[in-house]
Structure formats: C-alpha cells, structure tokens
Write a protein that holds these residues in place. Structure first.
Motif, PDB file in Angstrom:
ATOM      1  N   LEU A   1       0.823  -1.208   0.000  1.00 40.90           N
ATOM      2  CA  LEU A   1       0.000   0.000   0.000  1.00 40.90           C
ATOM      3  C   LEU A   1       0.859   1.261   0.000  1.00 40.90           C
ATOM      4  O   LEU A   1       0.511   2.262  -0.631  1.00 40.90           O
ATOM      5  CB  LEU A   1      -0.935  -0.002   1.213  1.00 40.90           C
ATOM      6  CG  LEU A   1      -2.016  -1.090   1.223  1.00 40.90           C
ATOM      7  CD1 LEU A   1      -2.748  -1.108   2.568  1.00 40.90           C
ATOM      8  CD2 LEU A   1      -3.011  -0.899   0.086  1.00 40.90           C
ATOM      9  N   ALA A   2       1.977   1.210   0.705  1.00 40.91           N
ATOM     10  CA  ALA A   2       2.864   2.381   0.751  1.00 40.91           C
ATOM     11  C   ALA A   2       3.480   2.674  -0.612  1.00 40.91           C
ATOM     12  O   ALA A   2       3.713   3.830  -0.957  1.00 40.91           O
ATOM     13  CB  ALA A   2       3.961   2.165   1.791  1.00 40.91           C
ATOM     14  N   GLU A   3       3.736   1.620  -1.398  1.00 36.03           N
ATOM     15  CA  GLU A   3       4.426   1.793  -2.674  1.00 36.03           C
ATOM     16  C   GLU A   3       3.477   2.067  -3.840  1.00 36.03           C
ATOM     17  O   GLU A   3       3.916   2.502  -4.907  1.00 36.03           O
ATOM     18  CB  GLU A   3       5.247   0.538  -2.986  1.00 36.03           C
ATOM     19  CG  GLU A   3       6.384   0.285  -2.015  1.00 36.03           C
ATOM     20  CD  GLU A   3       7.423   1.401  -2.039  1.00 36.03           C
ATOM     21  OE1 GLU A   3       7.764   1.870  -3.135  1.00 36.03           O
ATOM     22  OE2 GLU A   3       7.862   1.812  -0.956  1.00 36.03           O
ATOM     23  N   ALA A   4       2.185   1.815  -3.684  1.00 34.91           N
ATOM     24  CA  ALA A   4       1.239   1.987  -4.786  1.00 34.91           C
ATOM     25  C   ALA A   4       1.077   3.462  -5.149  1.00 34.91           C
ATOM     26  O   ALA A   4       1.212   4.340  -4.302  1.00 34.91           O
ATOM     27  CB  ALA A   4      -0.111   1.390  -4.422  1.00 34.91           C
ATOM     28  N   ASP A   5       0.776   3.719  -6.427  1.00 38.43           N
ATOM     29  CA  ASP A   5       0.537   5.100  -6.859  1.00 38.43           C
ATOM     30  C   ASP A   5      -0.813   5.612  -6.357  1.00 38.43           C
ATOM     31  O   ASP A   5      -0.957   6.795  -6.034  1.00 38.43           O
ATOM     32  CB  ASP A   5       0.588   5.182  -8.385  1.00 38.43           C
ATOM     33  CG  ASP A   5       1.980   4.908  -8.926  1.00 38.43           C
ATOM     34  OD1 ASP A   5       2.888   5.685  -8.606  1.00 38.43           O
ATOM     35  OD2 ASP A   5       2.159   3.912  -9.648  1.00 38.43           O
ATOM     36  N   GLU A   6      -1.812   4.740  -6.331  1.00 40.17           N
ATOM     37  CA  GLU A   6      -3.144   5.113  -5.846  1.00 40.17           C
ATOM     38  C   GLU A   6      -3.640   3.996  -4.934  1.00 40.17           C
ATOM     39  O   GLU A   6      -3.352   2.817  -5.159  1.00 40.17           O
ATOM     40  CB  GLU A   6      -4.138   5.264  -7.007  1.00 40.17           C
ATOM     41  CG  GLU A   6      -3.734   6.246  -8.080  1.00 40.17           C
ATOM     42  CD  GLU A   6      -4.122   7.679  -7.753  1.00 40.17           C
ATOM     43  OE1 GLU A   6      -4.873   7.872  -6.765  1.00 40.17           O
ATOM     44  OE2 GLU A   6      -3.679   8.581  -8.473  1.00 40.17           O
ATOM     45  N   VAL A   7      -4.405   4.372  -3.910  1.00 40.32           N
ATOM     46  CA  VAL A   7      -5.029   3.397  -3.017  1.00 40.32           C
ATOM     47  C   VAL A   7      -6.527   3.674  -2.982  1.00 40.32           C
ATOM     48  O   VAL A   7      -6.950   4.823  -2.840  1.00 40.32           O
ATOM     49  CB  VAL A   7      -4.455   3.471  -1.588  1.00 40.32           C
ATOM     50  CG1 VAL A   7      -5.179   2.492  -0.663  1.00 40.32           C
ATOM     51  CG2 VAL A   7      -2.962   3.176  -1.590  1.00 40.32           C
ATOM     52  N   VAL A   8      -7.320   2.631  -3.128  1.00 46.76           N
ATOM     53  CA  VAL A   8      -8.773   2.736  -3.079  1.00 46.76           C
ATOM     54  C   VAL A   8      -9.273   1.869  -1.924  1.00 46.76           C
ATOM     55  O   VAL A   8      -8.993   0.672  -1.872  1.00 46.76           O
ATOM     56  CB  VAL A   8      -9.422   2.263  -4.397  1.00 46.76           C
ATOM     57  CG1 VAL A   8     -10.944   2.412  -4.315  1.00 46.76           C
ATOM     58  CG2 VAL A   8      -8.870   3.049  -5.584  1.00 46.76           C
ATOM     59  N   ILE A   9      -9.997   2.493  -0.993  1.00 50.51           N
ATOM     60  CA  ILE A   9     -10.580   1.770   0.131  1.00 50.51           C
ATOM     61  C   ILE A   9     -12.063   1.584  -0.129  1.00 50.51           C
ATOM     62  O   ILE A   9     -12.792   2.558  -0.344  1.00 50.51           O
ATOM     63  CB  ILE A   9     -10.369   2.532   1.454  1.00 50.51           C
ATOM     64  CG1 ILE A   9      -8.874   2.673   1.765  1.00 50.51           C
ATOM     65  CG2 ILE A   9     -11.083   1.826   2.610  1.00 50.51           C
ATOM     66  CD1 ILE A   9      -8.589   3.523   2.989  1.00 50.51           C
ATOM     67  N   ALA A  10     -12.503   0.340  -0.119  1.00 51.13           N
ATOM     68  CA  ALA A  10     -13.927   0.045  -0.269  1.00 51.13           C
ATOM     69  C   ALA A  10     -14.521  -0.180   1.120  1.00 51.13           C
ATOM     70  O   ALA A  10     -13.893  -0.819   1.974  1.00 51.13           O
ATOM     71  CB  ALA A  10     -14.132  -1.192  -1.133  1.00 51.13           C
ATOM     72  N   ALA A  11     -15.724   0.333   1.330  1.00 54.58           N
ATOM     73  CA  ALA A  11     -16.353   0.217   2.640  1.00 54.58           C
ATOM     74  C   ALA A  11     -17.860   0.124   2.497  1.00 54.58           C
ATOM     75  O   ALA A  11     -18.446   0.607   1.521  1.00 54.58           O
ATOM     76  CB  ALA A  11     -15.989   1.422   3.523  1.00 54.58           C
ATOM     77  N   VAL A  12     -18.487  -0.518   3.463  1.00 55.09           N
ATOM     78  CA  VAL A  12     -19.938  -0.578   3.597  1.00 55.09           C
ATOM     79  C   VAL A  12     -20.322   0.429   4.676  1.00 55.09           C
ATOM     80  O   VAL A  12     -19.606   0.575   5.673  1.00 55.09           O
ATOM     81  CB  VAL A  12     -20.378  -2.006   3.973  1.00 55.09           C
ATOM     82  CG1 VAL A  12     -21.824  -2.034   4.428  1.00 55.09           C
ATOM     83  CG2 VAL A  12     -20.177  -2.942   2.787  1.00 55.09           C
ATOM     84  N   PRO A  13     -21.439   1.150   4.521  1.00 49.54           N
ATOM     85  CA  PRO A  13     -21.758   2.228   5.471  1.00 49.54           C
ATOM     86  C   PRO A  13     -22.285   1.735   6.816  1.00 49.54           C
ATOM     87  O   PRO A  13     -23.460   1.896   7.143  1.00 49.54           O
ATOM     88  CB  PRO A  13     -22.810   3.053   4.717  1.00 49.54           C
ATOM     89  CG  PRO A  13     -23.475   2.080   3.814  1.00 49.54           C
ATOM     90  CD  PRO A  13     -22.398   1.125   3.390  1.00 49.54           C
ATOM     91  N   ASP A  14     -21.404   1.103   7.624  1.00 54.01           N
ATOM     92  CA  ASP A  14     -21.771   0.761   8.988  1.00 54.01           C
ATOM     93  C   ASP A  14     -20.641   1.181   9.925  1.00 54.01           C
ATOM     94  O   ASP A  14     -19.589   1.664   9.490  1.00 54.01           O
ATOM     95  CB  ASP A  14     -22.110  -0.731   9.136  1.00 54.01           C
ATOM     96  CG  ASP A  14     -20.934  -1.651   8.846  1.00 54.01           C
ATOM     97  OD1 ASP A  14     -19.764  -1.206   8.962  1.00 54.01           O
ATOM     98  OD2 ASP A  14     -21.154  -2.833   8.512  1.00 54.01           O
ATOM     99  N   LEU A  15     -20.853   0.992  11.226  1.00 51.85           N
ATOM    100  CA  LEU A  15     -19.929   1.544  12.216  1.00 51.85           C
ATOM    101  C   LEU A  15     -18.561   0.877  12.169  1.00 51.85           C
ATOM    102  O   LEU A  15     -17.527   1.544  12.274  1.00 51.85           O
ATOM    103  CB  LEU A  15     -20.537   1.402  13.613  1.00 51.85           C
ATOM    104  CG  LEU A  15     -19.787   2.121  14.748  1.00 51.85           C
ATOM    105  CD1 LEU A  15     -19.688   3.611  14.460  1.00 51.85           C
ATOM    106  CD2 LEU A  15     -20.497   1.874  16.077  1.00 51.85           C
ATOM    107  N   ALA A  16     -18.518  -0.445  12.013  1.00 48.43           N
ATOM    108  CA  ALA A  16     -17.225  -1.136  11.971  1.00 48.43           C
ATOM    109  C   ALA A  16     -16.405  -0.675  10.776  1.00 48.43           C
ATOM    110  O   ALA A  16     -15.187  -0.461  10.887  1.00 48.43           O
ATOM    111  CB  ALA A  16     -17.439  -2.647  11.923  1.00 48.43           C
ATOM    112  N   ASN A  17     -17.058  -0.510   9.625  1.00 44.60           N
ATOM    113  CA  ASN A  17     -16.347  -0.020   8.443  1.00 44.60           C
ATOM    114  C   ASN A  17     -15.854   1.406   8.644  1.00 44.60           C
ATOM    115  O   ASN A  17     -14.754   1.755   8.194  1.00 44.60           O
ATOM    116  CB  ASN A  17     -17.267  -0.084   7.223  1.00 44.60           C
ATOM    117  CG  ASN A  17     -17.272  -1.442   6.554  1.00 44.60           C
ATOM    118  OD1 ASN A  17     -16.546  -1.688   5.598  1.00 44.60           O
ATOM    119  ND2 ASN A  17     -18.113  -2.340   7.064  1.00 44.60           N
ATOM    120  N   LEU A  18     -16.657   2.232   9.308  1.00 43.08           N
ATOM    121  CA  LEU A  18     -16.247   3.612   9.559  1.00 43.08           C
ATOM    122  C   LEU A  18     -15.004   3.646  10.433  1.00 43.08           C
ATOM    123  O   LEU A  18     -14.041   4.367  10.141  1.00 43.08           O
ATOM    124  CB  LEU A  18     -17.393   4.384  10.219  1.00 43.08           C
ATOM    125  CG  LEU A  18     -17.088   5.835  10.633  1.00 43.08           C
ATOM    126  CD1 LEU A  18     -16.626   6.653   9.436  1.00 43.08           C
ATOM    127  CD2 LEU A  18     -18.323   6.470  11.267  1.00 43.08           C
TER     128      LEU A  18
END
Length: 431
Positions: free
Chosen positions: A301-318
C-alpha cells in the motif's frame, strides 16, 4: 558549526515559513520514478532544510535510498569525509555569498571520491555562480527555499536514466472490512480500464489462499502469482508473461492459486520484485489486496501510486476506514489521501450510516456510491462476467466507468454521482 547527527523521525509540517511551505500536490511527484539503491548524505544549516530532508526520507520514491542527515556546514562535510568514504550523493545547504562559495567547496572537493555527486542548496539566485558551479563539477545548484518536488526531481535527474521506459501505475484496492466487495470493485475497474481506454492492464490477485479473480473471470490458470512470489530469482518480463492469463483483449490476470496446501507468510518486501516487473511491463496494474494488516500489505500500500478503500456504510467499516486512512497518511506523507468507495448502499432492512455522516469523520468524500444489487452482482459472479458485460447501460456500470476515470487520472476527483440511486437516497433520507 560542528556536525551533529540526529535521528530521522516523523514530524508535523510547520505552520509557516520556508521549505515546507511547498504543499506537495499528489500529481507533482507522480511522474517521478523511484530512486535506485544509493547512499545520500545531507548537511543542513537550517532547521527548515532538516525538516525538508526528513520529508524526503519518508517519501515512497526514496524507499531504497540510504539517507543520513547532519546538522552542519560545508566545512563539517569536508572534515567528516577526510576520514570516511563519500556517499553516492552529498546535499549541501550553504548561506555563503557567491564570491566565497567556490573557495568554500575546495576542501570538500579534495576528499570526495570521483564518482560522488554534489547538490548545493544556496540562498543566492546568481546565474554566474550557477555556471561556475556547473563547470567545477557540481551536479546541481538549487536556490532556497526548496520544495520537496524540486529536491527529489533534482536527485532523480542525476540517478535515473532519462531514456528509460516510463513506469506503469499501480492502483491498490483494499476493503475496510472483509466482505465489503473490494475484490469485485477491483476486478470491474481493471476490466473497465482495459476496455474503456484500450490500455494494457494486469490484475494481480494478492490474496493467495482465497483470491476470487480467477472465478470472477471464469479462468483456471495452472500458474500465477505464487510462482512469481516464491521464485523471485527467476522473475523477469519473459517469466511473468508465462504466468499471465488473458481475460480480454487488453486485460491479463496474475491469478492467486486459491489453495490451502501451504502457508502464505510473507516478509515485508516479498512482493517488491513482482511489482517492479509489473510496472515495467504494462501501463496499469490493479492490485487486489486482501483485508489483512501485515508488513507486506503495508509495504504494498505504501508503494502503490493510488489506493482505493472500499467500505460498507456501517460503524465497523467507519472505524476501520478511519484507522486505515490515518495509517496511510503516515505511510504516504507526500501522496494524496486514498480514494473511498461506498459499496452495498441501500440494502433492504439493514440500518446504515448516511453518506454524509460516514464521510464526515474521514474528511473524505466517496468517489463512488454503489447501490446494493444482489441480482446484478450475483448473476455477474456466477457467470464469470463483469457488470459492464451483463448490463452495460446500468447505473452501476456507469459508476465503475467513473471510478476507472478517476483512479487513472483521466478526470478530477469529485463528489460521487448519485444518478440511479433514487431508492437508496430515499432510504437514506428517512434516517
């Protein structure tokens, strides 16, 4: 001034003044290649220059560089290297006036190895001085205040071959929690990038025990990423080509074995050789990163040019998304924040956090909001096809196209489109 070494540590940017005022925009550094494995020693007369060098040390393009920072002048450098070998590069900050600067550099020149390069950071914008320094063998003269981009670009100009083939971009997808659909998003975006832009793309499934890219593309390759990771001594473009599986005209898959016949414990740098070859091979590499937090995933993740985080809208994901974004800011201090994609929004009878309440604490607007659609995604997964193949005119297919444009830099990041989400927004509005 005596030479006083100090420990390189992470610091907050100063509120005002000088070098660190160069607020680095993400795309300022994106075109620069990672620096090779070199040794570098910086001598700084001011705290501002020391802070700038600290920021350089933290930059992912400097990952292979051995950097030492010393509080001292040109005289301190000459004294130190009179009894020690010189590094590949010396960076000198000096406030000496132009008429005295060449004389000040003579003692250092007498102890420098012939192969050592020198960059001087001075405080006088003098074209005559610049020409004299270049004739004297100085590699570069930069006028203070210096920005991070300027300094790394200057080092890159010395040590990176200008005729080298450009490196491809790596885009890493990871879920804030297991089961949020990060892999599905990564696979659809890889397919979208390859078809929308006719760009040669490789999808690398880094989830070796449980990866699903082979299923999603209806492939059963005999070899894949495991052979690349476990045989780094054999890895080159030719060997990589034998491991790839063709999924479409412009998309190839580096599949995970998806087997439990061995353990998959990796060292921090285990995937570096693979990623380096991928960058040299194609313009775009999509990394499907599993939801684990280990040394090797942090490194990827540190070396990637772009990082995309996918999440579901609940408290644990937040909570998890917040922790991941904070961690990535420390891992990638000179890069822009990761992209956020909200997935499975509007699932019937499931309480959700509204988009505004989810993105607020993260200080990050989602680049896309993908509605829950079990039939569309289920049919696509079971048939080994992508969403745009199943229903190219659907709002979800349009959303994947939007993500593909943003992560490849073909459009500016903007607030996620909400077309096609009437039912979802109605649900959110009643919360």
């Amino acid at each position: 001034m005596s030479a006083i070494d100090y420990e390189i540590k992470s610091t907050d940017l100063p509120d005002g003044g000088s070098y660190a005022d160069d607020a680095v925009r993400s795309n300022d550094l994106d075109h620069l290649r990672p620096l090779p494995r070199i040794s570098m020693h910086a001598f700084c007369e001011s705290e501002a220059m020391q802070r700038l060098m600290e920021r350089c040390a933290e930059d992912r393009r400097m990952a292979k560089v051995s950097l030492r920072i010393t509080s001292g002048s040109t005289a301190a450098a000459a004294n130190m290297f009179a009894a020690a070998p010189t590094p590949n590069l010396i960076i000198l900050e000096t406030s000496t006036e132009p008429r005295d600067l060449l004389g000040e550099l003579v003692p250092l020149a007498e102890v420098c190895d012939p192969s050592t390069k020198v960059i001087v950071v001075g405080h006088y914008n003098d074209i005559g001085l610049y020409r004299e320094l270049m004739r004297s063998g100085i590699s570069e003269y930069i006028v203070a205040p210096v920005g991070l981009k300027d300094l790394i670009a200057a080092v890159s100009a010395i040590f990176v071959d200008p005729d080298a083939e450009p490196l491809g971009r790596t885009i890493a997808f990871i879920g804030a929690k297991g089961g949020v659909g990060s892999s599905t998003i990564a696979h659809n975006c890889a397919f979208g990038i390859s078809t929308l832009f006719s760009t040669e793309t490789i999808l690398a499934d880094l989830d070796l025990p449980y990866g699903t890219a082979n299923i999603d593309f209806d492939q059963d390759p005999a070899q894949g990423i495991a052979e690349a990771v476990f045989s780094p001594e054999r890895l080159d473009e030719v060997f990589l080509d034998r491991l790839l599986t063709k999924c479409s005209e412009h998309l190839s898959l580096l599949a995970a074995p998806s087997m439990l016949d061995r353990g998959y414990d990796f060292e921090r740098s285990a995937f570096h050789p693979v990623l380096e070859v991928l960058q040299r091979s194609v313009p775009v590499t999509i990394l499907d990163v599993p939801h684990v937090w280990s040394d090797w995933t942090r490194s990827v993740l540190a070396e990637a040019d772009e990082v995309v985080i996918a999440a579901v809208p609940d408290l644990a994901n937040l909570r998890n998304a917040k922790n991941m974004i904070d961690a990535l800011k420390k891992l990638r201090p000179n890069d822009k924040a990761p992209h956020l994609v909200l997935n499975q929004v509007g699932m019937a009878k499931r309480p959700e956090i509204s988009v505004a309440d989810f993105s607020g604490p993260l200080e990050l607007d989602p680049i896309a909001i993908i509605p829950f659609d079990s039939q569309l995604f289920g049919n696509a997964a079971n048939s080994g096809r992508m969403v745009s193949e199943m229903d190219p005119k659907s709002p979800t297919a349009e959303t994947f196209s939007q993500i593909a444009h943003i992560v490849t830099g073909r459009t500016n990041t903007k607030r996620a489109k909400k077309s096609g989400l009437g039912r979802v927004l109605g649900l959110l509005g009643r919360k």
